[in-house]
Every structure is written in C-alpha cells, then in structure tokens.
Design an enzyme around this catalytic site. Structure first.
Site, PDB file in Angstrom:
ATOM      1  CB  SER A  71      -0.919  -0.201   1.419  1.00  0.00           C
ATOM      2  OG  SER A  71      -1.894   1.181   0.899  1.00  0.00           O
ATOM      3  CG  ASP A  72       3.326   4.812  -1.737  1.00  0.00           C
ATOM      4  OD1 ASP A  72       4.087   4.548  -0.850  1.00  0.00           O
ATOM      5  OD2 ASP A  72       2.584   5.337  -1.821  1.00  0.00           O
ATOM      6  CD  GLN A  73      -2.229   8.408   2.792  1.00  0.00           C
ATOM      7  OE1 GLN A  73      -1.333   9.066   3.398  1.00  0.00           O
ATOM      8  NE2 GLN A  73      -3.630   8.101   3.124  1.00  0.00           N
ATOM      9  N   GLY A 108      -3.037   3.886  -2.691  1.00  0.00           N
ATOM     10  CA  GLY A 108      -3.441   2.379  -3.397  1.00  0.00           C
ATOM     11  C   GLY A 108      -3.069   1.536  -2.642  1.00  0.00           C
TER      12      GLY A 108
END
Length: 200
Positions: A71-73, A108
């Site tokens: 996950s990435d922000q 994401g």
C-alpha cells in the site's frame, strides 16, 4: 492460495500494522525497499498504485507462497504531490498552505499471490477539508503529534483529526494508510474471507 500460506504486510509502518490488526488475520511485516521518487509528470493516482504494486512485488520476491499486501499513499494539493515534511519548519509551511483548503489523498492497494505472481489492485481517494488554522494552533498541534513522517503533516488517528472540518471518502482507514474495506475485498479474491476464515 492454500490454507498454510500466510499474509505479509509489505511495510514497516506502525500505522498500517495497527490498521491490519482490525481484520483479525495472522500476518507478518516486512519493509519494502523501493524508490518512492515520482516519475516526471506522474499523476498522484498512478504513483500511489505503482508504488503499492512495487512494494508487494519486492517483498513477494523474498516471501514465496505468501499473500503480500502493498500500500502507498500520495497527497496532492494545488496540482502537485505533497511529500513528507521531515522536520518542523516544513510541517509548519505545509499546514499553513493547507489551512482552509482541500487536500486529496490517494491510497493505492495491491494484494499479490507471490506463488503465482497474480495480483489485484485498487485505489481509494479521500478529500480532507482543513479548518482555517492560526500559526499558534499549528505549532501547538505539531508539539503534540510531531507528524514529520506523514504526508500532509498530520496524523488523523490522533489529534490531527481536529485540524479538519470534514473528510470525504469511502473508507476512513484509507487516510491513515490502509483501506480496509477494499483490502477485505481483495483478500476474498484469493479465498481469504476475514468474516469466515475457516472457509479458506
């Protein structure tokens, strides 16, 4: 995916770790060593999805036969990507600029079956509407939360929530860094039902 396969969170973030605990699944954490530099003219949505996939693939390469969660922000404001402030001075500047404005956060998500290489992705957007903040309020907030490793210079899971007039989005967990509603759906695609784990 077999019952004996385990879940790995491709992150060293304590925020994501605490969120994943909410789903009551057994998992391990493994940091993903990927370059998070945006490509030239890369939209924030593309960056968030690309990095979530790259993190899952990087950790999947050393954890075969696992379900890997990446996950990435990415925060975007006034047409540009907001980075993590890193220090107090930049955090003050970020919050002053965001005062009274709306900031978009794109989170994401990727779930990878490292045995087969198959993965599914999703993306969640949250709009954060900031209150009009005085310098005194900003400095007091930074003294409490010290959010220098957080994009946008706040921690919504603690006092940072008081900086906002409202949050608009599908999943309140996404703003902290892991959209659990979407994640539960992606895990189910691999036979992991968090509400009926014995059925896997």
């Amino acid at each position: 995916m077999t019952e004996t396969s385990s879940i790995v969170l491709a992150s060293s973030s304590p925020y994501r770790r605490e969120l994943l605990k909410k789903l009551a699944v057994d998992f391990n954490c493994c940091p993903a060593n990927v370059d998070e530099t945006p490509r030239p003219n890369e939209p924030p949505t593309d960056l968030a999805l690309r990095l979530s996939v790259e993190k899952a693939l990087a950790v999947g390469s050393i954890h075969p036969a696992h379900l890997v969660i990446g996950s990435d922000q990415v925060a975007a404001f006034d047409g540009e990507i907001l980075g993590k402030p890193g220090n107090r001075e930049r955090a003050v500047a970020q919050l002053q600029r965001q005062s009274g404005r709306v900031v978009s956060f794109y989170t994401g998500l990727c779930v990878l079956d490292s045995a087969s290489g198959q993965y599914f992705t999703d993306l969640v957007e949250c709009e954060v509407h900031f209150k009009s903040l005085s310098l005194q309020q900003i400095e007091y907030y930074l003294d409490i939360d010290r959010p220098y490793d957080c994009a946008g210079s706040f921690k919504s899971e603690s006092l940072g929530i008081a900086l906002f007039d409202k949050i608009c989005g599908e999943d309140p967990n996404a703003l902290v860094g892991l959209p659990l509603i979407k994640l539960a759906g992606l895990l189910k695609k691999f036979g992991v039902d968090v509400l009926n784990p014995a059925a896997g």
